[in-house]
Design an enzyme around this catalytic site. Structure first.
Site, mmCIF file in Angstrom:
data_model
loop_
_atom_site.group_PDB
_atom_site.id
_atom_site.type_symbol
_atom_site.label_atom_id
_atom_site.label_comp_id
_atom_site.label_asym_id
_atom_site.label_seq_id
_atom_site.Cartn_x
_atom_site.Cartn_y
_atom_site.Cartn_z
ATOM 1 N N SER A 99 0.246 -1.427 0.403
ATOM 2 C CA SER A 99 -0.335 -0.090 0.013
ATOM 3 C C SER A 99 0.981 0.923 0.389
ATOM 4 O O SER A 99 1.311 2.008 1.473
ATOM 5 C CB SER A 99 -0.578 0.039 1.014
ATOM 6 N N LYS A 174 -6.917 1.803 -4.212
ATOM 7 C CA LYS A 174 -6.367 1.040 -2.857
ATOM 8 C C LYS A 174 -6.556 2.086 -1.347
ATOM 9 O O LYS A 174 -7.508 1.422 -0.586
ATOM 10 C CB LYS A 174 -5.300 0.302 -2.903
ATOM 11 N N LYS A 243 -3.701 4.593 7.367
ATOM 12 C CA LYS A 243 -1.985 4.819 6.949
ATOM 13 C C LYS A 243 -3.075 4.744 5.626
ATOM 14 O O LYS A 243 -2.707 6.418 4.703
ATOM 15 C CB LYS A 243 -1.398 3.899 6.795
#
Length: 293
Positions: A99, A174, A243
């Protein structure tokens, strides 16, 4: 278009280990690496034919290099600071399934392609359970010919592969997906708390949501299963969700796009993430929202 036979795989964490296992089972020759030498040794012991990387030069003959590491900084450190990219053969595919930050991904891709390599970003959704079952969702960004070549790599790992767009698009998608997921968790938990304060049990309120327009992945697959049951065992850490939400709002800022709700969600998740451990599951927001005010 040559067939991919030998894969480098860097990152044997909670997600990476089952993913690498599925690739091994699918018949790929693997060269695996991780900062945790015990994780590498254990993987090689359990997967006959897999080789442990002993340094950057171990990846010199791979057809593609897959990275499943925490963030952009680690991706860049592995490829550039540690020198792995420098030993890859011209034309080797580098696949970042982490990610990462979309803008940093595009900058990295430009540097790697300038050095004769190919780059695809292909982050995943589905958590540890999806990784173990081979039912992840892959969001891939890059050249169509590169993405097509990676289909045999994605097939053992995922039930869904979405070709999102140019390089960096996978990482953007994402982050934006997890922004929506985090926002849904936040508002669902607040609705459950308000309902309970008024005298409606969380179980009844969840039934209402699932029978009405408030239905979501959170209400259907997280509330009863992990939240009200108190198991908090979805396999995806709260800090990792925070995050990803941060990546999404940073993208909004980079694009000069107003995102009022997104920023408020980010503030909430960031505040709570700072007060919990790395092992805290993201579904534990059920207990934490409101508790720290």
């Amino acid at each position: 278009m040559s067939e991919l036979r030998t894969l480098g795989f860097i990152g044997l964490g909670k997600m990476g280990t089952p993913m690498a296992s599925l690739l091994h089972r699918a018949g790929f020759a693997l060269v695996v690496g991780d900062l945790d030498e015990q994780a590498v040794a254990g993987f090689v012991d359990e997967h006959p034919g897999a080789a442990a990387a002993t340094g950057p030069s171990s990846y010199g003959e791979v057809d593609a290099l897959v990275l499943m590491v925490p963030n952009s900084a680690v991706v860049e450190a592995v490829l550039e600071t540690d020198g792995v990219a420098a030993v890859l053969r011209p034309g080797t595919l580098v696949v970042d399934m982490s990610s990462s930050v979309p803008t940093r991904t595009r900058a990295l891709a430009a540097r790697l392609t300038g050095a004769g390599l190919r780059f695809v970003d292909a982050p995943v959704s589905g958590g540890v359970r999806g990784a173990v079952a081979g039912r992840l969702a892959v969001m891939a960004g890059g050249e169509r010919s590169d993405l097509d070549q990676l289909v045999p790599v994605f097939e053992p790992l995922a039930s869904t592969v979405i070709m999102v767009g140019p390089v960096g698009s996978g990482h953007a998608a994402k982050a934006l997906n997890n922004l929506v997921s985090a926002a849904t968790i936040s508002v669902t938990v607040e609705a459950l708390q308000l309902g309970e304060r008024f005298g409606i049990t969380p179980e009844t309120m969840t039934e209402v949501l699932n029978s009405s327009s408030g239905r979501s992945n959170t209400s259907e697959n997280k509330v009863i299963q992990f939240m009200t049951s108190g198991t908090f065992g979805s396999g995806f850490a709260l800090q990792l969700m925070a995050k990803d939400v941060g990546i999404a709002v940073d993208l909004a800022d980079d694009l000069h796009q107003e995102a009022e709700v997104a920023h408020e969600v980010a503030r909430q998740w960031s505040r709570i993430a700072a007060a919990v451990s790395a092992e805290t599951d993201h579904t534990q927001m059920y207990e934490l929202i409101g508790a720290q005010r």
